[in-house]
Structures are given as structure tokens and as C-alpha cells.
Scaffold this motif. Structure first.
Motif, PDB file in Angstrom:
ATOM      1  N   GLU A   1       0.824  -1.211   0.000  1.00 55.17           N
ATOM      2  CA  GLU A   1       0.000   0.000   0.000  1.00 55.17           C
ATOM      3  C   GLU A   1       0.856   1.257   0.000  1.00 55.17           C
ATOM      4  OE1 GLU A   1      -3.905   1.757   1.130  1.00 55.17           O
ATOM      5  OE2 GLU A   1      -3.580  -0.318   1.416  1.00 55.17           O
ATOM      6  N   SER A   2       1.971   1.203   0.797  1.00 59.11           N
ATOM      7  CA  SER A   2       2.856   2.375   0.844  1.00 59.11           C
ATOM      8  C   SER A   2       3.541   2.585  -0.497  1.00 59.11           C
ATOM      9  CB  SER A   2       3.883   2.193   1.947  1.00 59.11           C
ATOM     10  OG  SER A   2       4.708   1.085   1.671  1.00 59.11           O
ATOM     11  N   SER A   3       3.901   1.437  -1.191  1.00 60.12           N
ATOM     12  CA  SER A   3       4.526   1.602  -2.515  1.00 60.12           C
ATOM     13  C   SER A   3       3.527   2.231  -3.488  1.00 60.12           C
ATOM     14  CB  SER A   3       5.002   0.246  -3.026  1.00 60.12           C
ATOM     15  OG  SER A   3       3.911  -0.630  -3.208  1.00 60.12           O
ATOM     16  N   ARG A   4       2.254   1.734  -3.423  1.00 60.50           N
ATOM     17  CA  ARG A   4       1.242   2.362  -4.276  1.00 60.50           C
ATOM     18  C   ARG A   4       1.070   3.828  -3.917  1.00 60.50           C
ATOM     19  NH1 ARG A   4      -1.602  -2.520  -3.532  1.00 60.50           N
ATOM     20  NH2 ARG A   4      -2.908  -1.550  -1.952  1.00 60.50           N
ATOM     21  N   ASN A   5       1.014   4.097  -2.649  1.00 61.69           N
ATOM     22  CA  ASN A   5       0.894   5.495  -2.227  1.00 61.69           C
ATOM     23  C   ASN A   5       2.111   6.301  -2.645  1.00 61.69           C
ATOM     24  OD1 ASN A   5      -1.565   4.969  -1.077  1.00 61.69           O
ATOM     25  ND2 ASN A   5      -0.710   4.500   0.939  1.00 61.69           N
ATOM     26  N   GLN A   6       3.312   5.611  -2.589  1.00 64.04           N
ATOM     27  CA  GLN A   6       4.528   6.312  -3.011  1.00 64.04           C
ATOM     28  C   GLN A   6       4.482   6.640  -4.493  1.00 64.04           C
ATOM     29  OE1 GLN A   6       6.815   7.270  -0.965  1.00 64.04           O
ATOM     30  NE2 GLN A   6       8.266   8.113  -2.440  1.00 64.04           N
ATOM     31  N   GLY A   7       3.979   5.656  -5.348  1.00 59.50           N
ATOM     32  CA  GLY A   7       3.850   5.923  -6.775  1.00 59.50           C
ATOM     33  C   GLY A   7       2.883   7.060  -7.037  1.00 59.50           C
ATOM     34  N   LEU A   8       1.738   7.001  -6.330  1.00 59.15           N
ATOM     35  CA  LEU A   8       0.780   8.100  -6.503  1.00 59.15           C
ATOM     36  C   LEU A   8       1.374   9.424  -6.058  1.00 59.15           C
ATOM     37  CD1 LEU A   8      -2.476   6.348  -5.218  1.00 59.15           C
ATOM     38  CD2 LEU A   8      -1.864   6.859  -7.593  1.00 59.15           C
ATOM     39  N   ARG A   9       2.129   9.364  -4.953  1.00 59.32           N
ATOM     40  CA  ARG A   9       2.723  10.610  -4.477  1.00 59.32           C
ATOM     41  C   ARG A   9       3.781  11.120  -5.453  1.00 59.32           C
ATOM     42  NH1 ARG A   9       6.180  10.727   0.950  1.00 59.32           N
ATOM     43  NH2 ARG A   9       7.468   9.522  -0.469  1.00 59.32           N
ATOM     44  N   GLU A  10       4.588  10.149  -5.999  1.00 57.43           N
ATOM     45  CA  GLU A  10       5.597  10.586  -6.972  1.00 57.43           C
ATOM     46  C   GLU A  10       4.937  11.153  -8.225  1.00 57.43           C
ATOM     47  OE1 GLU A  10       8.008   7.230  -7.670  1.00 57.43           O
ATOM     48  OE2 GLU A  10       9.101   7.342  -5.742  1.00 57.43           O
ATOM     49  N   GLU A  11       3.852  10.473  -8.678  1.00 58.02           N
ATOM     50  CA  GLU A  11       3.149  11.000  -9.840  1.00 58.02           C
ATOM     51  C   GLU A  11       2.581  12.381  -9.564  1.00 58.02           C
ATOM     52  OE1 GLU A  11      -0.492   9.692 -12.862  1.00 58.02           O
ATOM     53  OE2 GLU A  11       0.089   8.421 -11.157  1.00 58.02           O
ATOM     54  N   ALA A  12       2.013  12.532  -8.348  1.00 57.81           N
ATOM     55  CA  ALA A  12       1.503  13.851  -7.986  1.00 57.81           C
ATOM     56  C   ALA A  12       2.633  14.867  -7.909  1.00 57.81           C
ATOM     57  CB  ALA A  12       0.761  13.769  -6.652  1.00 57.81           C
ATOM     58  N   GLU A  13       3.782  14.397  -7.361  1.00 56.81           N
ATOM     59  CA  GLU A  13       4.928  15.315  -7.292  1.00 56.81           C
ATOM     60  C   GLU A  13       5.417  15.673  -8.690  1.00 56.81           C
ATOM     61  OE1 GLU A  13       7.820  13.461  -4.884  1.00 56.81           O
ATOM     62  OE2 GLU A  13       6.817  13.949  -2.962  1.00 56.81           O
ATOM     63  N   ARG A  14       5.416  14.612  -9.582  1.00 58.31           N
ATOM     64  CA  ARG A  14       5.824  14.917 -10.957  1.00 58.31           C
ATOM     65  C   ARG A  14       4.875  15.922 -11.599  1.00 58.31           C
ATOM     66  NH1 ARG A  14       6.838   9.349 -11.264  1.00 58.31           N
ATOM     67  NH2 ARG A  14       4.860   9.009 -12.333  1.00 58.31           N
TER      68      ARG A  14
END
Length: 1033
Positions: free
Chosen positions: A392-405
Motif C-alpha cells: 500500500e505504501s509503494s502504491r501510495n509512493q507511486g501516486l505521491r511521486e506522480e503527484a509530485e511529478r
């Protein structure tokens, strides 16, 4: 247990059938709960309890257990409640650690079950009441001290860490462990009190049902004993010995009770196959000697390993086969056993000690293995949870990175647009500067063109001037030509010279024309450059317009984004406002729910006032006063909570807590007020019931206002205080009053009454032994009279021994309790106990005297045998009253107290013998009158039968009336004994009795009453006997 734990599937394993197994687990646990907790009087099976415990480890809590247990009909069966407490105790000890927090939410349910069965006269119900108090104490202790697990198995290092270095914390922890131990021992004493001490009782299902929970009690007590010894030694190293005298006394009392409990349990066959109970030393540790700590041995409780009930145990070792070839036999490895009996006995004891230590070590290893397996399962489950959290944290990390991107892209775009905007501004400024320079250059070019034009005009003017001059010169030359012609010859040289000058002039004109062409070419180049600059200016202006359009679009987009952000902000503010309103609504809903629950409790309590089943419940005024005072104390907290809630509507916790406590205490006050009114006089009882009704009405009105959001600010909790004060005042008025004797006279009165009792007993014994009563016996007594006289003589001797023992015990109590005070001061200080002792001694002496008088009348055929029976019962009750009065202040281990109890049992046996001999005499007399119906006809027999039936009905009616009269007399007797001579309001219209003074109407102790003997054999206030049950010692 180890086999069951090994068979549990891994929690963290993601197998296809994992979800199905998890769904099937709850029904299996429900089946185990229903099989373990039932109304059959049999112990809980271990396999059902084991499945319930494993279920708590699977779900990491007791949610499933409580969801099924809360629906059990516990109030309908005391055995069901007893087995529920047993299973809950096992779940608390061996279940998951989160079980403790789940049980905390159901403390009120556990307390209500205990209080319900505590008010009922049921054998299992009394045990359930004690067991629930133990469970509540256990939950509170472990929640307050999370370092101690519910199984109480911690190392000495953890104990030292939990105690700390502050002596106040150590002192408080020791007191809490003492309270914990008291609850455990109270449960064991209650169980043993209901069981016969015979060994066969432990092999019956009813006995095993009561004894089964004591296994957990033994486990808890062994750890608590060890911890209290450690803490007591630590306290004695920090505080003086005099300060800890109370702690030592309490420990010694618990030590003897625990040692007696272990001894009695180890003697029962039921425990020998289920648990190995340690033996405590003969005496308690000496805390005044610090080196005694090294002599302390921790008691170890061993639970033997049991094979599963559903499987056949397999033999791990082939017993029948001998040792393999090449290996020495076991007997060859053992050292030779000495033949000397003392040495052999010592060797056997050493081997037993080694076996016990090895068994304890094996049990410890088994527990550690079991704990390791459970921990392994927990770690697997936690690992699965961590993996899921990691995914879940990796998914959240991907979403966060995408949001950061996206955010960085938006930021870069914004920065680029900002740079473009600044670049456009700079370009625009540069173009404006270039436009100004171009305009300046254009002006300079125009000025240069004007100058060229002026130069051209000047050159043209000069050319024209030169032409005119030339023409003029030609004309002059033509004029002079003739002159020159004439002078041609003379001036040929001058003509050539003139021609040369003319050629030079023409050459100068060509140079001027070439220069003019150059200037015109420069003019054309300057005009082309100007046109180019104008085209560049137009392109720059178009680019500026494009940039301005893009900038306006960006500004429009920014304004749109700003509007969207402002809209989101407004939406968030509206959501926050909605959440705030929702919080207020939830707080009010919680308050309304608590008020509704409190309203139900109070309505139930008020309904008890009109419940005919409640008429059998009674209560004392002292307990009513304590409940009313506690309810009064909660009114202030209720007012404070109401004011706080009106100040801050977002926090209703204090009001809900105060409301809950007030409702329970007010309901308890109303119920006990009704129960107290059942034993009170009519007028005070009516006033007390009216006060309870008024209290319930005002409380219900207050709860109704608290449930209405508009009427909530107008609620006045203080209005409930007035009826509660009325109940408190009525309870104070109904309290038993003291004897009309001054406290300084109590000491002399006790000695006087005890001496008078002893004299009366001695006189009665002499009269019985000498067979010379006040009225002489018949010269020829019937054969049954010697038997009755002998039983009366034995009873008198037993009473004399009882009074002598009671006198000795009384002296011992006074000597041990008065300290530096005098005997009279001790009696004055303990006036209630003294009054009870006086009443008991009077009752014993009067009963003995009355028995002698009744025996005289029976011998003279003037009395009835029923008088002897009633006197025997009265003597038994009076001796029980005297023993109870003496036992209150006596030491438990006093030899005089033990002797007094033995004498009391002897008196009861002798009184039973008197009753038996008297009834035997009645039967012999009745057998003499034989019924002869031989001479009667059928009509006479039928007529006599009808007459006898009429007589039977009349006697039954008379019996019912007399029994009602007996009940009223006893009730009035209790009222008079409680009031102790103080007239109530309803007695004001009756003739007042004589004052209680030296000329009292009560007869002297050693004399018979002057009134005639009554047929109902009831005693009232004039007989000098007061009820001991209403005396407070």
C-alpha cells in the motif's frame, strides 16, 4: 496445547483457502463458546476453552467472544454465569494481550451480573458475585500496570522495573497486590465453604464444576505470593519496620490463608491429575532480617501435559523393549543406592527435589515453546500486515511521486511561463528601446537626406552659377573672340591655356555628378534600411501582441485556477463546518443515548417500588444512607458537567460520565429506599417511598430535559438534591438507636450482666442436677421424664461451659484491644459491640431460666412439651448470638475462640437432644391413646369423619391466623429492637411505656418473668431479649 498450537495455519500465508478458513473460524468459535458455557453442572472442557483462546490469538482480540457471550442468558442461570466467569478468566490469562482492552469495554456487564446474583439467595449466585469482583480487580490491575501480563508471568527484572525506585510507588503496588490476593483467596474460601471436605466430593461433577476455576486461582496466587515477598523485602530496606507493621500483619494473614488453601487443594484427587500445587514453608518470611530473602523459594505451579481429547496418544518410547545392544542399562548408569535407611531417605528426598526442579524446568520450557509458537504466529501475521502495508505504501509512493511529478511539471510550466513572461517583458522593453533608437536613426537619416538635398541644391546652384558664369564667360569670350581673333595670333598661348582651364572645369563637374550619384545611392540604401527597420518594428509589434495575448490567456487561466482553489477552499470550509456540526450532533446523540439509558435505569428502579416481588427484598438504613450520600455527591459533578457542556458543546464526556454515575447511584438509592421501607414502621415507610418517588420523578424530568436540545440549557440538575436529602434524612431517622445507657456505665454493666448470666446458669444447673426445681417433682415420674431431665441437664452443663469460655474470650479481647486505656474506656469506645454482647448474655441467661421453668411444668403435668422445644430453639439462637458477638472482636487464631465455637456446637447438639427426647415423649403419650372404632356403625363413622374434617379445617385456619400473628409479632420485635425504646410517630397515640431506668419492667436475668406464660411462646421487648441481627458492632 502444543499440538493445538502447531496445527494452527500461518496467519501471514496468503493461501487460496485462507479467507474460507477465516470465515469458518467464527462459527467454530461460537460452537466452542456454546459448548463451554452452558447450564450443565459440570466443569468446562479443556478443548473448548483451548479453541476459544486460539480464536482470540487468530483475531488478536476478544471481539468474537464478546459478540456471542453478550447474548447469553446469564441472568437466568447462576451455573451459566459461573461457567462464563471461568471461561473469561481463562481467556484473560492465556488469550491475546488485546483481550484485556476488549474486556475493559464490558466492565459494566460483568459488574451487573455480579450485583444481580449477589442480591439473590443462590449458592452459585454468591460464587458468581465473588468471581466477578475478582475479574474486575484483575482487569483494573493489569490495565493500570501493563508491565504485568494477565498471566502474571514476569521476571524479577521486570518486577524491579515496574516497582521503580520511588518508595511511594512500591508501597502502592504492594497494597494493590494485597487487594488482588484478597480477591483470589475470597473466591477459594467461598468455594470450599460450599463443598464438603470429603474427598469423594471432588470426583462428582457438581464439585468439579465449582473446583475447576481454582486452577487459575492457584496459578495467580503463586505469582502474587512471590511478588509480594519481593516487594515487602524491598519496602523494609527503604522504610522503618514500625511503618510497615500493617503490611506485615496483612501478609501474615494472607500467608496462612494461602497455605491452608494449597494444603486443602493438594489433598483433593481432582487437582492431583490436573495441577502440581507447590507447598509453602511452615512460617512466613522474616522481613526484619534482610538475609531471609535468600532463603525464599519461588513457588512453581506445574500443569501436566495432557494428550488431546480427540486423538489417541502415541507412545514416544517403547517401554516393553529393553535397551539396545551396546548401550548400558539405566540402572547401570545410576550410582549405587546406600542401604542405610536415613541415607536412603535423604537420597530419595534429593532425587524428588531434582525431579521437581526438572519438571518445573520442563514446564517452563514447554510454556516458552508454546509462547514462542504463539509469538511466531503473531509475527507471521504482523509480517503479512507489514507486507500489505508495504504494498500500500509503494502504491501510495507511486501516486505521491506522480503527484509530485505533476506538481513539478506544473511548477516548471509555471516557471517557464514566468520566464517567458519576463522575457517578453524584456523583449518588449528592448524593442521599445530599439524603436526609439531606430526613430533617432531615422531622424538622423532624414537630417542627412535634407543635408544631401541642400548640398545637391547648392551643387546645382553652383553648377548653374558656373554655367551662367561659363555662359557669361563664353559670351565674354565670344565677345573677346573677336578680340582674340584679332589677337589670336597674339594670344594663341592664352587660348590653349584657357582650354586647359575649361577641361579642368569639366572634370570638376564630372566629379560633382559622380558624388551626386553616390549620395543618391546612399539615400536609396538608407530608405531600404528604414523600410527594413519599419518591417522589423511591425514584426516586433505583432510578436508583442502575441505575447500579450498569451500573457492574458495565462492570466485568465491563473484567475480560473484561483477561482477553483477558492471554490475548493470554500468547499473545505463548508465540510469543516459540516464536520463541526456533525461532531456537535454526535456529542448530543451520545448525551441523549446516555440520558435515555439512565432514564431506563431510573424507570426500572421506580417500577420496583410497585413490584410485588420486591416486597421480599430488604435493606438496612445504614446502607441506604451510604447510597443516598453517594448519590448526593454526584449531583455537584452533574451540575459541573452540565455547565461545562453548555460552555463547550463539542465535549459532553464529563456530563455523560457524571450522568451515568448519578443514574446508577440514584437508582440504587431508590431501590434500597424501597427495600428499607419494607422493615420500617408504616408512616416512615410511606414517607420514604414518597421521597423515592419524588426523587425518581425529578430525575426523570431532568433526563427528559437533557434529551431535548431546546430544553437542555434550562435544565437544573440541582433540583434532584432536595429529594435525595429527604431520603438521607429519613434513613438517618430509621437508623438503630443506642441503648439508654451512658457509655461510662457500659463497662460495669457488661461485668454485671456476665456475672448475672453465670449465676443464672449455675442455679439452673444445680436445680436440674439435684432434681429439685422450684416446684417439686411428682413422686412417681413417668418413664420418659428421666430421659428429658438428663437431656436438659446435659444442655445446662454445655451452656455453663459456653458462658465460662465466653467470659474468658471477653477478657482476652479486652486485654488485647484496650492498649493503654482502661476496661471501661474500651467498652465505651466499642459501645455497639458492648450492647450486642449485653443483649446476647441476657438472652442466654433468660433462655436457660425459662428452660428450667418449662421442665418443671412438664414434670408436674402443667406445661406443654412444645414449651421445651421452643426454649431449646431459643437457647440455640441465643448462643449463636453470643458467639457472633464474641467473634467480632476476637482474633481468628485465638484458642478461646475455637473453644467457644466447639462449645456452641455442643450446645446446639444438646438442644437437639432435648428436642428429640421431647418429641419422643410426645409420641409415646400419643401411642397410649389407641383408637377403637369396633363398636361404631357406618353412619357414626361417617359423622365422626365429617366432624374431624371440620375440626381439621378449623385448626388449619387457626394455624394460618397464628402464623400471621407470629410474623407480625416478629416484625414488631425487630422494630422495637432496632429503635431501642425510641417511640415512632405512629406510637404517639398509644399509651407510653415506662421510662427505661433502674425500675425497668424487664425482669432480672436470673429470675423468671412475672407475666403468665403465653401459648404462642413469643418474646417481646418486655422479656428483655433484643435481636442481635440489627446490632452494629
Amino acid at each position: 496445547m502444543a499440538t493445538a498450537v502447531d496445527s494452527v495455519p500461518s496467519v501471514g500465508a496468503r493461501t487460496p483457502g485462507h479467507g474460507v478458513a477465516k470465515k469458518e473460524q467464527k462459527p467454530q468459535e461460537a460452537i466452542s463458546i456454546s459448548k463451554a458455557i452452558n447450564s450443565q453442572e459440570a466443569p468446562v472442557k479443556e478443548k473448548h476453552a483451548r479453541r476459544i483462546i486460539l480464536g482470540t490469538h487468530h483475531e488478536k482480540g476478544a471481539f468474537t467472544f464478546w459478540s456471542y457471550a453478550i447474548g447469553l442468558p446469564l441472568p437466568s442461570s447462576s451455573i451459566l454465569s459461573w461457567k462464563f466467569c471461568h471461561v473469561l478468566h481463562k481467556v484473560l490469562r492465556d488469550g491475546h494481550p488485546n483481550v484485556l482492552h476488549d474486556c475493559q469495554r464490558y466492565r459494566s456487564n460483568i459488574r451487573e451480573i455480579g450485583d444481580l446474583w449477589g442480591h439473590l439467595h443462590d449458592r452459585y449466585g454468591q460464587l458468581v458475585n465473588v468471581y466477578t469482583k475478582l475479574l474486575l480487580t484483575k482487569i483494573s490491575f493489569h490495565l493500570k500496570h501493563p508491565q504485568f501480563p494477565a498471566s502474571l508471568e514476569v521476571t524479577d527484572e521486570v518486577l524491579e522495573k515496574a516497582a521503580g525506585t520511588d518508595v511511594n510507588n512500591i508501597f502502592q503496588l504492594t497494597v494493590e497486590m494485597f487487594d488482588y490476593m484478597d480477591c483470589e483467596l475470597r473466591l477459594s474460601e467461598s468455594v470450599f465453604r460450599q463443598l464438603n471436605t470429603a474427598i469423594a466430593v471432588s470426583q462428582m461433577s457438581s464439585g468439579q464444576c465449582r473446583l475447576a476455576p481454582l486452577i487459575q486461582v492457584i496459578q495467580d496466587c503463586s505469582h502474587l505470593y512471590h511478588y509480594t515477598v519481593k516487594l515487602m523485602f524491598k519496602l523494609h530496606s527503604c522504610l522503618p519496620a514500625d511503618t510497615l507493621q500493617g503490611h506485615r500483619d496483612r501478609f501474615h494473614e494472607q500467608f496462612h490463608s494461602l497455605r491452608n488453601f494449597f494444603r486443602r487443594a493438594s489433598d483433593m484427587l481432582y487437582f492431583k491429575r490436573l495441577i502440581q500445587i507447590p507447598r509453602l514453608p511452615e512460617g512466613p518470611p522474616n522481613f526484619l532480617r534482610a538475609s531471609a530473602l535468600a532463603e525464599h523459594i519461588k513457588p512453581v505451579v506445574v500443569i501436566p501435559e495432557e494428550a488431546p481429547e480427540d486423538e489417541e496418544p502415541e507412545n514416544l518410547i517403547e517401554i516393553s523393549a529393553g535397551p539396545p545392544a551396546g548401550e548400558p542399562a539405566v540402572s547401570s548408569l545410576l550410582p549405587p543406592i546406600p542401604l542405610d535407611p536415613p541415607m536412603a531417605q535423604r537420597y530419595i528426598s534429593q532425587l524428588k527435589g531434582q525431579v521437581n526442579s526438572l519438571e518445573a524446568e520442563l514446564e517452563e520450557q514447554r510454556k516458552q515453546k508454546q509462547k514462542a509458537l504463539v509469538d511466531n504466529e503473531q509475527l507471521r501475521h504482523e509480517l503479512a500486515q507489514l507486507r500489505a502495508l508495504q504494498l500500500e505504501s509503494s502504491r501510495n509512493q507511486g501516486l505521491r511521486e506522480e503527484a509530485e511529478r505533476k506538481a513539478s511539471a506544473t511548477e516548471a510550466r509555471y516557471s517557464k511561463l514566468k520566464e517567458k513572461h519576463s522575457e517578453l517583458i524584456n523583449t518588449h522593453a528592448e524593442l521599445l528601446r530599439k524603436n526609439a533608437d531606430t526613430a533617432k536613426q531615422l531622424t538622423v537619416t532624414q537630417q542627412s537626406q535634407e543635408e544631401v538635398a541642400r548640398v545637391k541644391e547648392q551643387l546645382a546652384f553652383q553648377m548653374e552659377q558656373v554655367k551662367r558664369e561659363s555662359e557669361m564667360k563664353l559670351e565674354e569670350q565670344s565677345d573677346q573672340l573677336e578680340k582674340l581673333k584679332r589677337e589670336l595670333e597674339a594670344k594663341t598661348g592664352e587660348l590653349a591655356h584657357a582650354q586647359e582651364a575649361l577641361s579642368r572645369m569639366e572634370q570638376g563637374g564630372s566629379e560633382l555628378s559622380s558624388r551626386l550619384d553616390t549620395l543618391s545611392a546612399e539615400k536609396d540604401a538608407l530608405s531600404g534600411a528604414m523600410r527594413q527597420r519599419e518591417a522589423d518594428l511591425l514584426a516586433a509589434q505583432s510578436l508583442v501582441r502575441e505575447k500579450e495575448a498569451a500573457l492574458s490567456q495565462e492570466q485568465l487561466r491563473g484567475s480560473q485556477e484561483r477561482g477553483e482553489l477558492q471554490g475548493r477552499l470554500a468547499e473545505k470550509e463548508s465540510q469543516e463546518q459540516g464536520l463541526r456540526q456533525r461532531l456537535l450532533d454526535e456529542q448530543f446523540a451520545m448525551l441523549r443515548g446516555a440520558a435515555a439509558e439512565a432514564q431506563g435505569i431510573l424507570q426500572d428502579a421506580v417500577s420496583k417500588l410497585d413490584d410485588p416481588l420486591h416486597l421480599r427484598c430488604t435493606s438496612s438504613p445504614d446502607y441506604l444512607v451510604s447510597r443516598a450520600q453517594a448519590a448526593l455527591d454526584t449531583v455537584s459533578a452533574l451540575e459541573k458537567g452540565h455547565a461545562q457542556y453548555l460552555t463547550s458543546l463539542a465535549d459532553a464526556s464529563s456530563l455523560v460520565a457524571a450522568l451515568t454515575r448519578f443514574s446508577h447511584l440514584a437508582a440504587d438509592t431508590i431501590i434500597n429506599g424501597g427495600a428499607t421501607s419494607h422493615l420500617a414502621p408504616t408512616d416512615p415507610a410511606d414517607r420514604l417511598v414518597d421521597a423515592c418517588r419524588e426523587c425518581g420523578a425529578r430525575a426523570l424530568e431532568l433526563l427528559g430535559q437533557l434529551q431535548d436540545q431546546q430544553a437542555l440549557p434550562r435544565a437544573q440538575p440541582g433540583l434532584v438534591r432536595t429529594p435525595l436529602q429527604g431520603i438521607l434524612q429519613l434513613g438517618e431517622e430509621l437508623k438503630p438507636k443506642s441503648l439508654d445507657v451512658r457509655q461510662e456505665e457500659l463497662g460495669a454493666m457488661v461485668d454485671k450482666e456476665m456475672a448475672a448470666t453465670s449465676a443464672a446458669i449455675e442455679d439452673a444447673v444445680r436445680r436440674i442436677e439435684s432434681n429439685q426445681p422450684a416446684s417439686p417433682f411428682s413422686p412417681t415420674p413417668p418413664p420418659l421424664l428421666p430421659r428429658i431431665l438428663n437431656s436438659c441437664t446435659e444442655l445446662m452443663k454445655a451452656i455453663r461451659l459456653l458462658v465460662m469460655t465466653s467470659t474468658s474470650l471477653q477478657k482476652e479481647i479486652v486485654d488485647s484491644g484496650r492498649g493503654a486505656a482502661t476496661q471501661q474506656e474500651f467498652y465505651a469506645k466499642n459501645s455497639r459491640w458492648t450492647e450486642g454482647l449485653i443483649s446476647a448474655s441476657k438472652a442466654v441467661g433468660w433462655g436457660a431460666t425459662q428452660l428450667v421453668e418449662s421442665a418443671d411444668k412438664v414434670v408436674l403435668h402443667k406445661g406443654k412439651y412444645e414449651e421445651l422445644i421452643v426454649c431449646s430453639h431459643e437457647i440455640a439462637a441465643s448462643t449463636a448470638q453470643l458467639v457472633a458477638a464474641s467473634k467480632v472482636k476476637a482474633n481468628k487464631h485465638s484458642p478461646h475462640l475455637s473453644h467457644l465455637q466447639e462449645c456452641s456446637r455442643t450446645v446446639n447438639e444438646r438442644a437437639a437432644n432435648v428436642v428429640a427426647s421431647t418429641k419422643s415423649g410426645q409420641e409415646q403419650i400419643e401411642d397410649r391413646d389407641t383408637m377403637d372404632f369396633s363398636g361404631m356403625s357406618l353412619i357414626k363413622l361417617k359423622k365422626q369423619e365429617m366432624e374431624i374434617q371440620v375440626r381439621v379445617l378449623e385448626l388449619e385456619k387457626t394455624l394460618e391466623v397464628e402464623r400471621m400473628r407470629l410474623g407480625e409479632l416478629r416484625k414488631q420485635h425487630y422494630v422495637l429492637a432496632g429503635v431501642m425504646g425510641t417511640p415512632s410517630e405512629e406510637d404517639t397515640n398509644r399509651p407510653s411505656a415506662a421510662p427505661r431506668s433502674g425500675a425497668s419492667k424487664k425482669p432480672p436475668l436470673a429470675q423468671k418473668p412475672t407475666v403468665a406464660p403465653r401459648q404462642d411462646h413469643q418474646l417481646d421487648k418486655k422479656d428483655g431479649v433484643y435481636s442481635a441481627q440489627l446490632m452494629n458492632y
